[in-house]
Design a protein around this motif. Sequence first.
Motif, PDB file in Angstrom:
ATOM      1  N   ASN A  38       0.729  -1.166  -0.004  1.00 20.31           N
ATOM      2  CA  ASN A  38      -0.106   0.103   0.001  1.00 20.31           C
ATOM      3  C   ASN A  38       0.910   1.106   0.026  1.00 20.31           C
ATOM      4  OD1 ASN A  38      -2.686  -1.074  -0.083  1.00 20.31           O
ATOM      5  ND2 ASN A  38      -2.782  -1.366   2.105  1.00 20.31           N
ATOM      6  N   ILE A  39       2.010   1.311   0.793  1.00 19.28           N
ATOM      7  CA  ILE A  39       2.593   2.487   0.827  1.00 19.28           C
ATOM      8  C   ILE A  39       3.216   2.839  -0.566  1.00 19.28           C
ATOM      9  CG2 ILE A  39       5.035   1.347   1.515  1.00 19.28           C
ATOM     10  CD1 ILE A  39       5.310   3.732   3.405  1.00 19.28           C
ATOM     11  N   ASP A  40       3.725   2.014  -1.377  1.00 19.19           N
ATOM     12  CA  ASP A  40       4.121   1.934  -2.909  1.00 19.19           C
ATOM     13  C   ASP A  40       2.912   2.521  -3.414  1.00 19.19           C
ATOM     14  OD1 ASP A  40       6.902   1.155  -2.230  1.00 19.19           O
ATOM     15  OD2 ASP A  40       6.196  -1.040  -2.411  1.00 19.19           O
ATOM     16  N   LEU A  41       1.848   2.114  -3.570  1.00 17.62           N
ATOM     17  CA  LEU A  41       0.837   2.572  -4.225  1.00 17.62           C
ATOM     18  C   LEU A  41       0.480   4.038  -3.749  1.00 17.62           C
ATOM     19  CD1 LEU A  41      -2.036  -0.222  -3.809  1.00 17.62           C
ATOM     20  CD2 LEU A  41      -0.714   0.622  -5.981  1.00 17.62           C
ATOM     21  N   GLY A 101      -0.942   8.264  -5.142  1.00 12.90           N
ATOM     22  CA  GLY A 101      -1.556   8.949  -4.243  1.00 12.90           C
ATOM     23  C   GLY A 101      -2.894   8.201  -3.596  1.00 12.90           C
ATOM     24  N   PHE A 102      -3.147   6.990  -3.875  1.00 15.16           N
ATOM     25  CA  PHE A 102      -3.918   6.166  -3.115  1.00 15.16           C
ATOM     26  C   PHE A 102      -3.754   4.788  -3.114  1.00 15.16           C
ATOM     27  CE2 PHE A 102      -4.760   4.868  -7.712  1.00 15.16           C
ATOM     28  CZ  PHE A 102      -5.422   3.796  -7.729  1.00 15.16           C
ATOM     29  N   LYS A 117       6.393  10.685   3.198  1.00 15.21           N
ATOM     30  CA  LYS A 117       6.301  11.868   3.973  1.00 15.21           C
ATOM     31  C   LYS A 117       6.429  12.948   2.729  1.00 15.21           C
ATOM     32  CE  LYS A 117       8.875  14.502   7.464  1.00 15.21           C
ATOM     33  NZ  LYS A 117       9.916  14.651   8.487  1.00 15.21           N
ATOM     34  N   LYS A 118       7.680  12.892   1.890  1.00 14.00           N
ATOM     35  CA  LYS A 118       7.767  13.904   0.875  1.00 14.00           C
ATOM     36  C   LYS A 118       6.422  13.968  -0.082  1.00 14.00           C
ATOM     37  CE  LYS A 118      10.734  15.157  -3.155  1.00 14.00           C
ATOM     38  NZ  LYS A 118      11.587  14.754  -3.974  1.00 14.00           N
ATOM     39  N   SER A 119       5.720  12.984  -0.588  1.00 15.53           N
ATOM     40  CA  SER A 119       4.623  12.963  -1.303  1.00 15.53           C
ATOM     41  C   SER A 119       3.511  13.460  -0.496  1.00 15.53           C
ATOM     42  CB  SER A 119       4.283  11.647  -2.005  1.00 15.53           C
ATOM     43  OG  SER A 119       3.721  10.794  -0.829  1.00 15.53           O
ATOM     44  N   GLN A 120       3.371  13.535   0.673  1.00 15.92           N
ATOM     45  CA  GLN A 120       2.049  13.834   1.490  1.00 15.92           C
ATOM     46  C   GLN A 120       2.299  15.406   2.044  1.00 15.92           C
ATOM     47  OE1 GLN A 120      -0.635  12.077   1.806  1.00 15.92           O
ATOM     48  NE2 GLN A 120       0.183  10.720   0.679  1.00 15.92           N
ATOM     49  N   SER A 121       3.531  16.151   1.684  1.00 17.75           N
ATOM     50  CA  SER A 121       3.786  17.228   2.202  1.00 17.75           C
ATOM     51  C   SER A 121       2.997  18.293   1.549  1.00 17.75           C
ATOM     52  CB  SER A 121       5.289  17.673   1.920  1.00 17.75           C
ATOM     53  OG  SER A 121       5.769  17.758   0.642  1.00 17.75           O
ATOM     54  N   GLY A 122       2.450  18.032   0.370  1.00 21.00           N
ATOM     55  CA  GLY A 122       1.686  18.915  -0.409  1.00 21.00           C
ATOM     56  C   GLY A 122       0.142  18.912   0.040  1.00 21.00           C
ATOM     57  N   HIS A 123      -0.296  17.657   0.657  1.00 17.20           N
ATOM     58  CA  HIS A 123      -1.599  17.619   0.991  1.00 17.20           C
ATOM     59  C   HIS A 123      -2.141  18.456   2.347  1.00 17.20           C
ATOM     60  CE1 HIS A 123      -2.230  14.782  -2.287  1.00 17.20           C
ATOM     61  NE2 HIS A 123      -0.847  14.275  -1.842  1.00 17.20           N
TER      62      HIS A 123
END
Length: 100
Positions: free
Chosen positions: A31-34, A39-40, A94-100
């Motif tokens: 799931n973390i790779d998805l 983004g989901f 962490k990097k991919s979620q920083s913009g959310h």
Amino acid sequence: MTIDDKTKTELEAAVFRRLVAHLQSRSDVQNIDLMNLAGFCRNCLSNWLKEAADAKGAVMTKDDSREAVYGMPYETWKAQHQGAATPDQLAAMKKSQSGH
């Protein structure tokens, strides 16, 4: 292209079922790779399914929606298929979620 609403809904349902079947057959994909790539994840799909059920007034628990997506109880899937996240995966998350 003109598709009536009924056919469009049937096509969308078929695509959803195929996506779920594909994810059930690819338990090697974490799931973390998805989440990091798309983004989901499976949990998102199960949450969206439950939200759709709630919106229609259909009775569906969180466990029901997760089992529909995972093909088995969520805790069973986690025990059988979910590995520990690597430091690189966590950093990417962490990097991919920083913009959310």
